[in-house]
Design a protein around this motif. Structure first.
Motif, PDB file in Angstrom:
ATOM      1  N   GLU A 175      -9.665  41.075  -3.501  1.00 53.94           N
ATOM      2  CA  GLU A 175     -10.856  41.465  -4.517  1.00 53.94           C
ATOM      3  C   GLU A 175     -10.901  40.140  -5.310  1.00 53.94           C
ATOM      4  O   GLU A 175      -9.900  39.598  -5.649  1.00 53.94           O
ATOM      5  CB  GLU A 175     -10.616  42.603  -5.149  1.00 53.94           C
ATOM      6  CG  GLU A 175      -9.371  42.908  -5.995  1.00 53.94           C
ATOM      7  CD  GLU A 175      -9.344  44.076  -7.144  1.00 53.94           C
ATOM      8  OE1 GLU A 175     -10.380  44.572  -6.987  1.00 53.94           O
ATOM      9  OE2 GLU A 175      -8.292  44.191  -7.638  1.00 53.94           O
ATOM     10  N   GLY A 176     -12.202  39.850  -5.759  1.00 46.96           N
ATOM     11  CA  GLY A 176     -12.256  39.007  -7.174  1.00 46.96           C
ATOM     12  C   GLY A 176     -12.173  39.357  -8.195  1.00 46.96           C
ATOM     13  O   GLY A 176     -12.246  40.528  -8.727  1.00 46.96           O
ATOM     14  N   VAL A 177     -11.301  38.590  -9.143  1.00 55.14           N
ATOM     15  CA  VAL A 177     -10.753  39.031 -10.294  1.00 55.14           C
ATOM     16  C   VAL A 177     -11.928  38.379 -11.499  1.00 55.14           C
ATOM     17  O   VAL A 177     -12.320  39.214 -12.409  1.00 55.14           O
ATOM     18  CB  VAL A 177      -9.376  38.712 -10.657  1.00 55.14           C
ATOM     19  CG1 VAL A 177      -9.087  39.092 -11.996  1.00 55.14           C
ATOM     20  CG2 VAL A 177      -8.551  39.403  -9.397  1.00 55.14           C
ATOM     21  N   ASN A 179     -17.421  34.767 -14.961  1.00 54.70           N
ATOM     22  CA  ASN A 179     -17.829  36.040 -14.404  1.00 54.70           C
ATOM     23  C   ASN A 179     -16.625  36.873 -14.274  1.00 54.70           C
ATOM     24  O   ASN A 179     -15.575  36.628 -13.467  1.00 54.70           O
ATOM     25  CB  ASN A 179     -18.448  35.716 -13.234  1.00 54.70           C
ATOM     26  CG  ASN A 179     -19.275  36.759 -12.713  1.00 54.70           C
ATOM     27  OD1 ASN A 179     -19.321  37.937 -13.115  1.00 54.70           O
ATOM     28  ND2 ASN A 179     -20.004  36.695 -11.382  1.00 54.70           N
ATOM     29  N   TYR A 180     -16.586  38.001 -14.699  1.00 53.69           N
ATOM     30  CA  TYR A 180     -15.664  38.732 -14.830  1.00 53.69           C
ATOM     31  C   TYR A 180     -15.897  40.056 -13.912  1.00 53.69           C
ATOM     32  O   TYR A 180     -16.953  40.768 -14.060  1.00 53.69           O
ATOM     33  CB  TYR A 180     -15.491  39.538 -16.269  1.00 53.69           C
ATOM     34  CG  TYR A 180     -15.094  38.463 -17.296  1.00 53.69           C
ATOM     35  CD1 TYR A 180     -16.125  37.890 -17.812  1.00 53.69           C
ATOM     36  CD2 TYR A 180     -13.643  38.224 -17.719  1.00 53.69           C
ATOM     37  CE1 TYR A 180     -15.522  37.108 -19.085  1.00 53.69           C
ATOM     38  CE2 TYR A 180     -13.290  37.472 -18.745  1.00 53.69           C
ATOM     39  CZ  TYR A 180     -14.418  36.778 -19.237  1.00 53.69           C
ATOM     40  OH  TYR A 180     -14.188  35.855 -20.216  1.00 53.69           O
ATOM     41  N   SER A 181     -14.806  40.477 -13.366  1.00 52.92           N
ATOM     42  CA  SER A 181     -14.842  41.772 -12.572  1.00 52.92           C
ATOM     43  C   SER A 181     -14.628  42.857 -13.452  1.00 52.92           C
ATOM     44  O   SER A 181     -14.081  42.563 -14.540  1.00 52.92           O
ATOM     45  CB  SER A 181     -13.586  41.806 -11.617  1.00 52.92           C
ATOM     46  OG  SER A 181     -12.318  41.894 -12.082  1.00 52.92           O
ATOM     47  N   ASP A 182     -14.667  44.153 -13.139  1.00 54.01           N
ATOM     48  CA  ASP A 182     -14.486  45.278 -14.255  1.00 54.01           C
ATOM     49  C   ASP A 182     -13.247  45.222 -14.689  1.00 54.01           C
ATOM     50  O   ASP A 182     -12.816  45.494 -15.754  1.00 54.01           O
ATOM     51  CB  ASP A 182     -15.085  46.624 -13.691  1.00 54.01           C
ATOM     52  CG  ASP A 182     -16.626  46.664 -13.533  1.00 54.01           C
ATOM     53  OD1 ASP A 182     -17.047  47.400 -12.766  1.00 54.01           O
ATOM     54  OD2 ASP A 182     -17.170  45.811 -14.225  1.00 54.01           O
ATOM     55  N   SER A 183     -12.118  44.888 -13.634  1.00 57.09           N
ATOM     56  CA  SER A 183     -10.783  45.323 -14.055  1.00 57.09           C
ATOM     57  C   SER A 183     -10.197  44.049 -14.909  1.00 57.09           C
ATOM     58  O   SER A 183      -9.196  44.100 -15.398  1.00 57.09           O
ATOM     59  CB  SER A 183      -9.992  45.176 -12.673  1.00 57.09           C
ATOM     60  OG  SER A 183     -10.222  43.705 -12.003  1.00 57.09           O
ATOM     61  N   LYS A 185     -12.159  42.559 -17.578  1.00 57.79           N
ATOM     62  CA  LYS A 185     -12.827  42.771 -18.763  1.00 57.79           C
ATOM     63  C   LYS A 185     -12.064  43.156 -19.714  1.00 57.79           C
ATOM     64  O   LYS A 185     -11.487  44.216 -19.547  1.00 57.79           O
ATOM     65  CB  LYS A 185     -14.265  43.630 -18.625  1.00 57.79           C
ATOM     66  CG  LYS A 185     -15.321  42.696 -17.893  1.00 57.79           C
ATOM     67  CD  LYS A 185     -16.493  43.760 -17.719  1.00 57.79           C
ATOM     68  CE  LYS A 185     -17.644  43.080 -16.691  1.00 57.79           C
ATOM     69  NZ  LYS A 185     -18.720  44.185 -16.744  1.00 57.79           N
ATOM     70  N   LEU A 232     -17.839  36.288  -7.327  1.00 57.63           N
ATOM     71  CA  LEU A 232     -16.582  36.923  -7.018  1.00 57.63           C
ATOM     72  C   LEU A 232     -16.354  37.182  -5.645  1.00 57.63           C
ATOM     73  O   LEU A 232     -15.510  38.054  -5.207  1.00 57.63           O
ATOM     74  CB  LEU A 232     -16.396  38.149  -8.045  1.00 57.63           C
ATOM     75  CG  LEU A 232     -16.197  37.765  -9.457  1.00 57.63           C
ATOM     76  CD1 LEU A 232     -16.053  38.765 -10.373  1.00 57.63           C
ATOM     77  CD2 LEU A 232     -15.022  36.651  -9.659  1.00 57.63           C
TER      78      LEU A 232
END
Length: 126
Positions: A46-48, A59-63, A65, A108
């Motif tokens: 998964e993209g982080v 660009n942030y993943s939800d995990s 942020k 991501l």
């Protein structure tokens, strides 16, 4: 083709921090969009977090942020993933990836990137 190398992985207790670095010899990483991905055992990669080329917008993943940041260390020609407030669910192999021609906000998804490192292990455990 970039030869990317990740470093800085290790074992940390919950709530702790780690700083991962992505480096490449012979290339200026600021010319590339750089993404950080992770893959836990039995799960898909998964993209982080990523940083865009040219404008360096992240660009942030939800995990990620509120806990992770990404930045260039221009003196060392590396891209740093600073991870704070780590939790056991962050345990994974972390990979950096690069893409050198698309403009705009980095993405991501794995298909956005052309070159990948071999990964560094992060284990969060008490």
């Amino acid at each position: 083709q970039l030869h990317l190398v990740e470093s800085g992985g290790g074992r940390v207790q919950p709530g702790g921090s780690l700083r991962l670095s992505c480096s490449a010899s012979g290339f200026t990483l600021d010319d590339y969009a750089i993404g950080w991905f992770r893959q836990a055992p039995g799960k898909e990669r998964e993209g982080v977090l990523c940083i865009s080329r040219s404008n360096r917008i992240p660009n942030y993943s939800d995990s990620a942020k509120g806990r992770f940041t990404i930045s260039h260390d221009f003196a060392k020609n590396t891209v740093v993933l600073q991870m704070n407030s780590l939790q056991p669910e962050d345990t994974a192999t972390y990979y950096c990836a690069a893409q050198g021609y698309r403009q705009g906000l980095c993405m991501l998804g794995e298909s956005y990137y052309d070159d990948w490192g071999q990964g560094t292990q992060v284990t969060v455990s008490s």
